[in-house]
Design a protein around this motif. Structure first.
Motif, PDB file in Angstrom:
ATOM      1  N   SER A 590      -5.562  57.688 -15.955  1.00 53.94           N
ATOM      2  CA  SER A 590      -5.772  59.022 -16.521  1.00 53.94           C
ATOM      3  C   SER A 590      -5.939  60.009 -15.378  1.00 53.94           C
ATOM      4  O   SER A 590      -6.474  59.672 -14.321  1.00 53.94           O
ATOM      5  CB  SER A 590      -7.008  59.042 -17.436  1.00 53.94           C
ATOM      6  N   MET A 591      -5.426  61.224 -15.581  1.00 54.70           N
ATOM      7  CA  MET A 591      -5.473  62.262 -14.548  1.00 54.70           C
ATOM      8  C   MET A 591      -6.414  63.381 -14.978  1.00 54.70           C
ATOM      9  O   MET A 591      -6.398  63.834 -16.125  1.00 54.70           O
ATOM     10  CB  MET A 591      -4.083  62.831 -14.321  1.00 54.70           C
ATOM     11  N   ALA A 592      -7.246  63.836 -14.043  1.00 51.99           N
ATOM     12  CA  ALA A 592      -8.082  65.032 -14.212  1.00 51.99           C
ATOM     13  C   ALA A 592      -7.872  65.883 -12.976  1.00 51.99           C
ATOM     14  O   ALA A 592      -8.425  65.592 -11.906  1.00 51.99           O
ATOM     15  CB  ALA A 592      -9.549  64.657 -14.389  1.00 51.99           C
ATOM     16  N   GLY A 593      -7.038  66.905 -13.095  1.00 54.58           N
ATOM     17  CA  GLY A 593      -6.660  67.674 -11.914  1.00 54.58           C
ATOM     18  C   GLY A 593      -5.821  66.833 -10.990  1.00 54.58           C
ATOM     19  O   GLY A 593      -4.757  66.335 -11.374  1.00 54.58           O
ATOM     20  N   THR A 594      -6.299  66.613  -9.768  1.00 58.83           N
ATOM     21  CA  THR A 594      -5.600  65.761  -8.802  1.00 58.83           C
ATOM     22  C   THR A 594      -6.296  64.422  -8.610  1.00 58.83           C
ATOM     23  O   THR A 594      -5.986  63.684  -7.685  1.00 58.83           O
ATOM     24  CB  THR A 594      -5.486  66.473  -7.439  1.00 58.83           C
ATOM     25  N   THR A 595      -7.271  64.133  -9.509  1.00 57.54           N
ATOM     26  CA  THR A 595      -7.992  62.862  -9.407  1.00 57.54           C
ATOM     27  C   THR A 595      -7.429  61.871 -10.421  1.00 57.54           C
ATOM     28  O   THR A 595      -7.365  62.163 -11.623  1.00 57.54           O
ATOM     29  CB  THR A 595      -9.502  63.057  -9.656  1.00 57.54           C
ATOM     30  N   LEU A 596      -7.041  60.729  -9.945  1.00 56.21           N
ATOM     31  CA  LEU A 596      -6.507  59.653 -10.784  1.00 56.21           C
ATOM     32  C   LEU A 596      -7.572  58.597 -10.983  1.00 56.21           C
ATOM     33  O   LEU A 596      -8.123  58.068 -10.010  1.00 56.21           O
ATOM     34  CB  LEU A 596      -5.278  59.025 -10.127  1.00 56.21           C
ATOM     35  N   THR A 597      -7.875  58.290 -12.233  1.00 52.73           N
ATOM     36  CA  THR A 597      -8.794  57.199 -12.548  1.00 52.73           C
ATOM     37  C   THR A 597      -7.971  56.000 -13.009  1.00 52.73           C
ATOM     38  O   THR A 597      -7.168  56.105 -13.936  1.00 52.73           O
ATOM     39  CB  THR A 597      -9.787  57.604 -13.635  1.00 52.73           C
ATOM     40  N   VAL A 598      -8.164  54.877 -12.340  1.00 52.75           N
ATOM     41  CA  VAL A 598      -7.430  53.650 -12.638  1.00 52.75           C
ATOM     42  C   VAL A 598      -8.370  52.655 -13.296  1.00 52.75           C
ATOM     43  O   VAL A 598      -9.419  52.316 -12.725  1.00 52.75           O
ATOM     44  CB  VAL A 598      -6.828  53.030 -11.357  1.00 52.75           C
ATOM     45  N   GLY A 599      -8.021  52.213 -14.486  1.00 54.53           N
ATOM     46  CA  GLY A 599      -8.800  51.202 -15.174  1.00 54.53           C
ATOM     47  C   GLY A 599      -8.131  49.840 -15.056  1.00 54.53           C
ATOM     48  O   GLY A 599      -6.907  49.727 -15.202  1.00 54.53           O
ATOM     49  N   LEU A 600      -8.911  48.807 -14.765  1.00 57.11           N
ATOM     50  CA  LEU A 600      -8.382  47.462 -14.581  1.00 57.11           C
ATOM     51  C   LEU A 600      -9.070  46.494 -15.528  1.00 57.11           C
ATOM     52  O   LEU A 600     -10.303  46.472 -15.616  1.00 57.11           O
ATOM     53  CB  LEU A 600      -8.592  46.990 -13.141  1.00 57.11           C
ATOM     54  N   GLU A 601      -8.289  45.696 -16.241  1.00 58.39           N
ATOM     55  CA  GLU A 601      -8.805  44.577 -17.019  1.00 58.39           C
ATOM     56  C   GLU A 601      -8.017  43.342 -16.601  1.00 58.39           C
ATOM     57  O   GLU A 601      -6.781  43.344 -16.646  1.00 58.39           O
ATOM     58  CB  GLU A 601      -8.653  44.840 -18.513  1.00 58.39           C
ATOM     59  N   VAL A 602      -8.727  42.307 -16.186  1.00 62.02           N
ATOM     60  CA  VAL A 602      -8.056  41.162 -15.574  1.00 62.02           C
ATOM     61  C   VAL A 602      -8.589  39.849 -16.132  1.00 62.02           C
ATOM     62  O   VAL A 602      -9.681  39.800 -16.707  1.00 62.02           O
ATOM     63  CB  VAL A 602      -8.234  41.180 -14.033  1.00 62.02           C
ATOM     64  N   GLU A 603      -7.809  38.791 -15.924  1.00 63.50           N
ATOM     65  CA  GLU A 603      -8.226  37.422 -16.230  1.00 63.50           C
ATOM     66  C   GLU A 603      -7.589  36.502 -15.204  1.00 63.50           C
ATOM     67  O   GLU A 603      -6.395  36.605 -14.919  1.00 63.50           O
ATOM     68  CB  GLU A 603      -7.778  37.031 -17.636  1.00 63.50           C
ATOM     69  N   GLY A 604      -8.397  35.605 -14.602  1.00 61.88           N
ATOM     70  CA  GLY A 604      -7.882  34.682 -13.603  1.00 61.88           C
ATOM     71  C   GLY A 604      -7.551  35.352 -12.291  1.00 61.88           C
ATOM     72  O   GLY A 604      -6.737  34.844 -11.519  1.00 61.88           O
ATOM     73  N   ILE A 605      -8.189  36.484 -12.007  1.00 62.44           N
ATOM     74  CA  ILE A 605      -7.887  37.290 -10.810  1.00 62.44           C
ATOM     75  C   ILE A 605      -9.206  37.636 -10.117  1.00 62.44           C
ATOM     76  O   ILE A 605     -10.183  37.989 -10.788  1.00 62.44           O
ATOM     77  CB  ILE A 605      -7.128  38.578 -11.206  1.00 62.44           C
TER      78      ILE A 605
END
Length: 658
Positions: A590-605
């Motif tokens: 998701s973007m807010a201005g020039t800031t990118l928020t990255v969400g991660l959901e993982v399994e076996g990592i």
């Protein structure tokens, strides 16, 4: 085995119309068939001079263009050049009045080409044989049980019948010869690179022979002894017939990217098209007679199939085993004109299948466009794909061809091989430098799109671009390989026709007035393995030809496989998938201005590294909980890549356009 398929539509009236249309097409195909003796009665009008020309041009291709000649001479103790010279010398003592019947000449030429046991290197018969196929109205396949091997009838042409005959009837003798021995004797005639391939070709050619590449059967009819469906002993006599095959997908003589990048076993490709004509007319109707055609809208051919725009190329369905529900994606051919469209349809189908595991099934696939095979590998692995490199044999004629096309970005670019061939006279090198045919950027353009475990199913009829696909699958450690035979067909080369070679010395204008290639008579043609392929990874430098790709495990086909939709084979593949690690890597942004928020959901990592337009941004150790990461100064349109690791090994990668 390919299951019988019926077109699925929503409206009953439409379905009845399609069924009636398919029935009429089947009847039309049968009506067009003629008995073999009747066909042969009008065949054969080559003059002695035309026969000499065919021998001379064969000497040229095998002596100057054939990349595997040193390997074949050493491995199989053959000398096709000397056999051609002897044949040519004997022709000098003949006249048009005393020369042998034409069928003997064709059989001699075919035998010489088959002697190198290379399905890429062929003598292609002239008219009226080209485009025709000889067939018996049923198919035989082999299965195993605790007693041994069995040969079962698995398909019949619509409308054919015989007492207690049909899928499940067991063939015991062929013209009085025990069936296993008949298969072995027949296989010895053809060009398989190993024993498994020879036997596979021998069995298939018992009932189906493309006349462009195989000499017509010696017998007008066969006598088949079989155990009927009720267990009774039965015998029938069936006449060989000849019908017209579907046309090939690509003009292999034209200077195109597709023809230059072709890795195709023509025998398998011809048989695959013939099987559609004889047994799968619904697909022929959908493709409107154009082999491997892409439709404007997806269509489901079988009741359990996903709709696809390429019904002659793919079949995708979910299969339930005792180990779970998985995707089964059958690839019938790589013979397409658009490799990117092929890759994208593979991606679309794989995404619509269960994500817990994928069975990629390439049995009976004779290859096609090398780009299509190597472009597809990236979608199943986080690793960067290294396309297999290829080599020319060092000859003056190959040097001439590469010199003419060394700066030809709009056509066939042979520049990467020119310098090494130019130095070969001084260095004594047998082969040119090894360079890939497939563009490396194209082989890595999309990246991984399927994240579940993958099992590849192969057999001895996998050849050419399919061998390259299997080799790349193994070399990049994408998953496990389950073979129904001990090896793939072991065909490792790019193949060009005599027509393409001749055109390369004539285009772009002006034509080369000293070109040694002479137009062949009556539509005859020759094919030759022009560039040999080498493995990458741990087996780097090992040739694919005559070696092939060995599976991690073997499954012998069973009666249930042949008669009940590959039931035991899919169960074995499901067991392998269930034992492989499960990975999950979900990335949201998701973007807010020039800031990118990255969400991660993982399994076996346990670790994820982030890159933005190829530059490293962040490396995060994970503990199995959702994680949010903020990245500053990001512009829309940049490419985010998340590489996931477990125990220091790269195991998944996902790309997201911001």
């Amino acid at each position: 085995m390919t299951e019988p398929r019926k077109t699925v539509t929503k409206k009953p009236a439409t379905r009845r119309a399609v069924t009636r249309k398919a029935a009429r097409a089947k009847e039309s195909a049968q009506a067009a068939a003629v008995p073999l003796p009747q066909f042969l009665a009008g065949a054969g009008n080559l003059t002695l001079a035309q026969r000499k020309l065919l021998v001379d041009q064969s000497l040229l291709l095998l002596g100057e263009n054939y990349v595997h000649l040193p390997l074949k001479a050493a491995m199989h103790a053959v000398n096709p050049l000397q056999r051609l010279r002897v044949l040519r010398a004997r022709m000098e003592r003949q006249t048009d009045a005393t020369m042998e019947p034409e069928w003997i000449f064709h059989r001699q030429m075919s035998s010489i080409f088959h002697s190198v046991r290379d399905l890429h290197t062929n003598y292609l018969l002239p008219a009226p044989f080209a485009g025709k196929v000889a067939y018996l109205p049923f198919m035989i396949e082999k299965c195993f049980d605790t007693v041994g091997e069995h040969y079962l009838i698995t398909r019949m042409v619509t409308g054919y019948s015989a007492p207690q005959f049909g899928p499940g009837a067991e063939v015991t003798h062929w013209n009085g010869t025990p069936i296993a021995r008949a298969v072995a004797l027949n296989g010895a005639v053809f060009a398989g690179s190993n024993d498994a391939a020879n036997l596979a070709r021998g069995l298939e050619s018992l009932t189906l022979r493309p006349l462009v590449i195989q000499a017509p059967p010696d017998e007008d009819w066969v006598t088949l002894t079989y155990t009927g469906l009720d267990g009774s002993a039965q015998e029938l006599r069936e006449q060989w017939k000849v019908t017209t095959n579907l046309p090939p997908m690509t003009d292999l003589d034209a200077i195109t990217e597709a023809s230059a990048a072709m890795g195709l076993d023509l025998d398998s490709d011809e048989k695959s098209r013939a099987k559609k004509v004889l047994y799968v007319r619904d697909v022929v109707d959908l493709e409107r007679g154009e082999s491997s055609a892409a439709l404007t809208a997806p269509v489901a051919v079988g009741a359990a199939d996903l709709p696809t725009t390429m019904p002659g190329v793919f079949r995708a369905r979910a299969v339930t085993t005792s180990h779970g529900t998985f995707g089964h994606l059958r690839i019938f051919t790589f013979s397409v004109t658009d490799p990117v469209a092929f890759r994208d349809e593979f991606v679309r189908l794989a995404a619509a299948l269960p994500q817990d595991g994928l069975i990629v099934d390439v049995r009976d696939n004779g290859g096609g466009h090398i780009y299509a095979s190597e472009f597809t590998l990236q979608t199943m692995t986080p690793r960067r794909i290294a396309p297999e490199p290829v080599q020319f044999i060092s000859t003056a004629l190959n040097l001439r061809i590469c010199r003419r096309h060394k700066d030809n970005p709009s056509g066939i670019d042979l520049g990467p091989w020119f310098d090494s061939l130019d130095l070969a006279t001084e260095t004594g090198a047998t082969y040119s430098a090894a360079k890939p045919i497939t563009p490396e950027d194209g082989a890595n353009e999309l990246g991984q799109t399927y994240y579940g475990p993958v099992v590849l199913v192969t057999d001895a009829r996998c050849y050419s671009a399919t061998d390259i696909f299997a080799a790349g699958f193994a070399d990049h450690e994408i998953g496990m390989i389950l073979g129904v035979d001990d090896n793939t067909g072991a065909g490792g080369a790019n193949v060009w026709t005599h027509g393409l070679l001749a055109t390369l010395l004539n285009e772009p204008p002006p034509a080369d007035p000293t070109s040694p290639y002479v137009a062949l008579p009556n539509g005859a043609n020759l094919r030759v393995a022009i560039r040999r392929t080498l493995r990458v990874g741990e087996l780097s430098g090992t040739p694919v030809e005559d070696v092939g790709v060995r599976p991690h495990a073997i499954h012998r086909m069973t009666r249930a496989d042949l008669l009940s939709g590959n039931a035991d084979l899919l169960e074995a593949a499901g067991q392998m998938l269930a034992g492989m690690p499960r990975r999950r890597l979900e990335v949201s942004t998701s973007m807010a201005g020039t800031t990118l928020t990255v969400g991660l959901e993982v399994e076996g990592i346990d670790r994820v590294d982030l890159y933005l337009d190829g530059r490293p941004i962040s490396s995060e150790d994970l503990v199995g909980v959702p994680l949010g990461i903020e990245i500053l100064d990001v512009s829309p349109g940049q490419l985010l890549r998340a590489d996931a690791f477990s125990g220091g090994q790269l195991i998944a990668s996902r790309r997201v356009l911001v």
